[in-house]
Enzyme design. Structure first.
Site, short mmCIF file in Angstrom:
data_model
loop_
_atom_site.label_atom_id
_atom_site.label_comp_id
_atom_site.label_asym_id
_atom_site.label_seq_id
_atom_site.Cartn_x
_atom_site.Cartn_y
_atom_site.Cartn_z
CG HIS A 64 4.72 -6.26 7.38
ND1 HIS A 64 5.41 -6.44 6.19
CD2 HIS A 64 4.26 -4.99 7.33
CE1 HIS A 64 5.36 -5.35 5.47
NE2 HIS A 64 4.67 -4.45 6.14
NE ARG A 116 16.53 -24.10 -8.36
CZ ARG A 116 15.49 -24.88 -8.69
NH1 ARG A 116 15.42 -26.12 -8.21
NH2 ARG A 116 14.54 -24.44 -9.49
CG ASP A 118 -4.72 -9.06 10.19
OD1 ASP A 118 -4.15 -10.12 9.83
OD2 ASP A 118 -4.90 -8.09 9.42
N GLY A 119 -5.65 -12.45 11.37
CA GLY A 119 -6.49 -13.42 10.68
C GLY A 119 -6.61 -13.16 9.20
CB ALA A 135 -0.94 -0.01 1.19
CG ASP A 181 0.93 -2.67 8.90
OD1 ASP A 181 1.25 -1.46 8.86
OD2 ASP A 181 0.89 -3.39 7.88
#
Length: 391
Positions: free
Chosen positions: A224, A235, A256-257, A148, A281
């Site tokens: 995060h 690799r 937060d799921g 974002a 966040d």
């Protein structure tokens, strides 16, 4: 000197130790004592309704833990930290009522001049102790994993821009997230660390080796983990493996799921152990209603508590608060003690703060009381009850 006050709980999570049938004494904004069994005589029982009563076993909470410490938070209560001091105080108050007693104000990518202005605007709040500091998430991020953040504003960390932002912050900048593969990033990491700023690796297309180089240069936080980063390949392990395996790095998770599957939350907690950090966040819609919002320069729509960019649909932060992050982590199978540690002691340690994040004599009396369902029932900031806590 203030009158010593007593808070009792079935369990006190310090959080390195769990004390059963325990009590905490608050005095002059600090923890004056912690123990189990019979509490000290002649200490008033704390009643968050404001009524003073002689010592008694009531009120008593199910769980008492340190105040939550959120080192990655863009806003809440309908307001963003980047929108000026008044908005910042609104966001801070919303999270405080849910137990976050220390919050780092995170700013999203804008021009260097705009970010410098936001840093100057937030400086007085940091200096007054209203905010724990400021975190710049951008503009030195990877276009491929911008999330974002507006791609057109992403850039390399030029030395003159680093100096401009450090000067504008005047000591209140506590963390910067950047992509270490960008030109000049390793020099920027060294300069920021020398200025006392924590550097986090995130929004990055870095290889395993490039990430290792960033850690050797001084980066100590994973922004995060897994989200907005080159994914793991057998690799080319990429940044997440390099960050997770290094004992010098604190690892953020947004529980937060939405951002991660419960199995990933569980696995990250198990691997990172004491280095695991829960962050919100959060953006402005946290602890507020669904609807249309702005995140920096971008439009965001929030539906059913999930924030996504109007253009493209990328996840745009969260509507999380740390109390819910703790509940979500526990529901994913993380032990309560570790979830509380990840929301208190670990983020404090990540920032180098030694006066908070734990319940220990002499430390700040920042506390959160939870019920059996881990819902917030009371909050104390420097020993003072917070009005409407849990609302």
């Amino acid at each position: 000197m203030t009158t010593p006050r007593l808070v009792r709980a079935d369990r006190v999570l310090t959080p390195t130790t769990t004390l059963e049938d325990a009590w905490v004494v608050l005095e002059d904004g600090r923890v004056a004592g912690v123990g189990t069994g019979a509490p000290p005589a002649n200490v008033m029982a704390e009643n968050v309704t404001g009524d003073d009563t002689p010592h008694s076993p009531v009120p008593r909470y199910a769980v008492l833990c340190p105040g939550f410490v959120d080192i990655h938070d863009h806003g809440g209560g309908g307001a963003s930290f980047g929108s000026g001091p008044e908005a910042a105080l609104t966001a801070r108050a919303a999270h405080l009522r849910r137990g976050t007693t220390t919050v780092v104000a995170s700013l999203v990518t804008e021009t260097v001049d705009d970010l410098a202005g936001q840093l100057r605007a937030l400086r007085p709040l940091v200096e007054a102790g209203e905010l724990g500091g400021v975190h710049l998430e951008g503009p030195w991020l990877a276009e491929r994993w911008c999330g974002a953040h507006p791609p057109k504003l992403l850039t390399d960390p030029r030395p003159e821009d680093v100096e401009t932002l450090l000067e504008a912050a005047a000591g209140t900048l506590v963390m910067v997230t950047l992509a270490p593969e960008r030109e000049g990033a390793l020099d920027a990491i060294s300069r920021l660390v020398a200025a006392g700023v924590r550097v986090a690796v995130g929004h990055t297309d870095a290889t395993y080796d490039q990430t290792r180089a960033a850690v050797e240069a001084g980066a100590t936080v994973a922004t995060h983990l897994y989200n907005a980063a080159r994914p793991l390949h057998h690799r080319e392990p990429g940044p997440s493996v390099a960050l997770l395996e290094d004992d010098r790095v604190f690892v953020e998770t947004i529980a937060d799921g939405v951002h991660q599957h419960p199995a990933v939350v569980r696995d990250t907690a198990r691997r990172a152990e004491d280095r695991w950090v829960l962050v919100s966040d959060a953006m402005a819609a946290a602890l507020s209603a669904d609807g249309s919002y702005r995140l920096g320069t971008l439009d965001v729509d929030v539906v059913d508590g999930v924030a996504r960019l109007r253009d493209g649909g990328a996840i745009a932060g969260s509507t999380l608060s740390l109390d819910r992050a703790v509940r979500t982590a526990v529901a994913a199978g993380v032990p309560l003690e570790q979830a509380v540690h990840a929301a208190t002691a670990a983020p404090a340690a990540a920032m180098g703060w030694t006066d908070r994040g734990r319940i220990e004599a002499g430390l700040r009396a920042d506390l959160v009381a939870l019920d059996d369902d881990l819902q917030v029932r009371a909050v104390w900031l420097a020993g003072v009850p917070v009005a409407d806590a849990g609302a």
